[in-house]
Motif scaffolding. Sequence first.
Motif, PDB file in Angstrom:
ATOM      1  N   VAL A  94      33.197  41.692  32.250  1.00  0.00           N
ATOM      2  CA  VAL A  94      34.606  42.055  32.090  1.00  0.00           C
ATOM      3  C   VAL A  94      35.035  42.829  33.335  1.00  0.00           C
ATOM      4  CG1 VAL A  94      36.282  43.348  30.697  1.00  0.00           C
ATOM      5  CG2 VAL A  94      34.332  42.211  29.600  1.00  0.00           C
ATOM      6  N   TYR A 123      36.684  45.445  35.732  1.00  0.00           N
ATOM      7  CA  TYR A 123      37.146  46.808  35.442  1.00  0.00           C
ATOM      8  C   TYR A 123      37.505  47.509  36.739  1.00  0.00           C
ATOM      9  CZ  TYR A 123      37.055  51.642  33.731  1.00  0.00           C
ATOM     10  OH  TYR A 123      37.381  52.948  33.434  1.00  0.00           O
ATOM     11  N   MET A 174      40.706  40.464  28.262  1.00  0.00           N
ATOM     12  CA  MET A 174      39.724  40.083  27.252  1.00  0.00           C
ATOM     13  C   MET A 174      39.929  38.640  26.765  1.00  0.00           C
ATOM     14  SD  MET A 174      37.096  41.785  26.445  1.00  0.00           S
ATOM     15  CE  MET A 174      37.205  43.578  26.333  1.00  0.00           C
ATOM     16  N   VAL A 227      38.053  36.593  29.033  1.00  0.00           N
ATOM     17  CA  VAL A 227      36.625  36.831  28.802  1.00  0.00           C
ATOM     18  C   VAL A 227      36.147  36.021  27.599  1.00  0.00           C
ATOM     19  CG1 VAL A 227      34.943  38.598  28.099  1.00  0.00           C
ATOM     20  CG2 VAL A 227      36.653  39.118  29.876  1.00  0.00           C
ATOM     21  N   VAL A 277      28.521  39.675  26.475  1.00  0.00           N
ATOM     22  CA  VAL A 277      29.545  40.310  27.306  1.00  0.00           C
ATOM     23  C   VAL A 277      28.974  41.565  27.962  1.00  0.00           C
ATOM     24  CG1 VAL A 277      31.709  41.634  27.176  1.00  0.00           C
ATOM     25  CG2 VAL A 277      31.557  39.370  26.125  1.00  0.00           C
ATOM     26  N   SER A 282      30.402  44.910  29.685  1.00  0.00           N
ATOM     27  CA  SER A 282      31.679  45.598  29.914  1.00  0.00           C
ATOM     28  C   SER A 282      31.518  47.115  29.949  1.00  0.00           C
ATOM     29  CB  SER A 282      32.682  45.236  28.814  1.00  0.00           C
ATOM     30  OG  SER A 282      33.927  45.859  29.056  1.00  0.00           O
ATOM     31  N   TYR A 283      32.196  47.710  30.910  1.00  0.00           N
ATOM     32  CA  TYR A 283      32.409  49.150  30.827  1.00  0.00           C
ATOM     33  C   TYR A 283      33.197  49.422  29.558  1.00  0.00           C
ATOM     34  CZ  TYR A 283      30.630  49.516  35.557  1.00  0.00           C
ATOM     35  OH  TYR A 283      29.812  49.470  36.658  1.00  0.00           O
ATOM     36  N   THR A 288      26.745  47.525  27.400  1.00  0.00           N
ATOM     37  CA  THR A 288      27.740  48.552  27.714  1.00  0.00           C
ATOM     38  C   THR A 288      27.120  49.591  28.650  1.00  0.00           C
ATOM     39  OG1 THR A 288      27.064  49.629  25.652  1.00  0.00           O
ATOM     40  CG2 THR A 288      29.046  48.266  25.569  1.00  0.00           C
TER      41      THR A 288
END
Lengths: 458, 265
Positions: B52, B54, B78, B81, B97, B99-100, B126
């Motif tokens: 994702v 960021y 998103m 994504v 996924v 993602s931050y 994450t």
Amino acid sequence: MTTSAVSPPEARLEPAHPSWPDATGHFGVFGGRFVPEALIAALDELTEAYRAMRVDPAFIEEFAALQRDYTGRPSPITEVPRFAQHAGGARIWLKREDLNHTGSHKINNVLGQALLTKRIGKQRVIAETGAGQHGVATATAAALMGLSCTIYMGEEDTRRQALNVARMRLLGAEVVPVTTGSRTLKDAINEAFRDWVTNVETTNYVFGTVAGPHPFPEMVRDFQRVIGDEARAQVLERLGRLPDAVLACVGGGSNAIGIFTAFVPDEGVRLVGLEAGGDGVDTGRHAATITGGTPGVLHGARSYLLQDDNGQTVESHSISAGLDYPGVGPEHSHLHDIGRAEYRAVTDAEAMEAFALLCRTEGIIPAIESAHALAGAVKLGEELASRGAGGRGDEPPLLLVNLSGRGDKDVETASRWFGLGDREHVEPGAGMDTDQQPTEGAVTSGDAVAGQDAGESA
Amino acid sequence: MSRSQDTIAGARAEGRSALVAYLPVGYPDVDTSIAAMVAAVGGGADVVEVGVPYSDPGMDGPVIQQAVDPAVRAGVGMRDVLRAVEAVAATGAVPVVMSYWNPIERYGVERFAADLAAAGGAGAITPDLIPDEAGEWLAASEAHDLDRVFLVAPSSTDARLAATAAACRGFVYAASTMGVTGTRATVGDAAERLVARTREVTELPVCVGLGVSNGDQAAEVAGFADGVIVGSAYVRELLEGRGAEGVRRLSEDLAAGVRRPVSVP
């Protein structure tokens, strides 16, 4: 426990401590730690070392001696009656953090963190800087204590604040211009975190404001609270009462937390944070994080921030590099949500008007950051006067403003704003005192240039 | 059932490590990035980390940020994504996924979990969320049968290693070196030590990321880890204009690497 503005106040022997944050760094729902696991050990180490240090008599004595002999504390409070004539008849006192060594409140925090760095046995410090004041302060403390020092500064800011870049280099620091993202403070913070995660065994991150992951918001607050502890005692001693309101500018929010903390239990004292409204909050070109933002996660903590629908950080805009940050410290978000402090936006034009007014009426050139707080005081004074409220009996309202820094670094920006350049002028120069005759060659109202251009590099 | 765990276990049963490929959605544009992910699978990736974009990727080095910045500016979100997740799922590989935290929080944690599951995603990694702060995500991932992958690092204490691994589902992400993402000349033995320490506290597969860029390094990491995670090297294929075909060739090199693990003495 609380001392309201209406009952006779007593001097506190022990400073009151807020009940926040909790043990893991939460201010209500804000704060905490949102960082890669690789940094947790270092943050734990800092937390533990800091908790031990702040009750260690040897540290307390060394810190107090540095503040007295090196910084020049306590900083005085100064009444500004000619300035206050423009504020609806309120009495205005300034807390003079501009008189500290290095020219701002930032030194209070870095001396504490530099001592902590030595205590945990690290030889190198890194820091981020926006306007350059925190970078200069960190470079100063590093020189004083023999630490090697690297400062990350957005490339955009290195141009806006070239004088401070030169100061840092004179002090022996390496200044790294950051060219990622928006090339301002937020990207300097990202880059400093990257350095830290890579070099954490030898390096301590001297964070400049009350944001970031736990323990930075708590630790920086504790190092900055001397501002309010002193000011509260000084105002009580000089005036025999507490102020009706305490005002400070808010970027990340360290000078504001520094002056607010002592007054948080004094429920009759309004706490007013002035955010950078840029061209106006409704234009989208601003840095008023609480006024115009939403809660989220940035730079290691949950707090208000400026973000879009995808959760991307939005670039902020302010004439003041030191307030040009799309985040804010989690304690401010908490104070906002519980209603203990109020946050307002001050536009570039309003800040520059107050900047010029203080120069002309009082002979004090403030930092543009601090000019936002001055503008807030003018407005609040007028509001209180129009409502006939705020003071007590026949007394005018009493406003305490944190003058967090001096304006030497901003002279170039200010001269562009007030029209020493050859730009097309748009607005009459915000801020010239119309009662005063300018001397020949002085800046006059008619010389103003387009506001948003003045803060940018020529 | 955890699809990423099953897939990694399946690779183990073949006497090899799994290949985990990271690519960000939206560089150079959404469609091309999806084609690159499909090509990575075609070349032999078992799991795809669907990145994702960021604005403040504090854990990533310059290569990944260079690719992600334009995607952020283009407004990739998103919805894009999830489209990438569907495309990867359609190949039969496992989409996870990466993602931050803020983009997920902004989208809505429960909504993210529901939509990810519906798109065929196996879970999420994450990098800036530690289990201590993950209450809402733990609940949402549990409710939607999603894997949740947290990171462990060489600096993690034994107690944190145990607690973090216990909060994971699917696999554990061992960040092999102290530092940001990027290719490195050597992966270093810190990774091996970290994997050994992690194995003492969990039965989950342990995948190693940060620094692997070619088949030889992949073979080295495959000697001690259940999965080899490659990010910056894939992104570089796109940055340097070799496109999906370059991604496929890199995958083939890496996939051969994970099949000839260098045995650990």
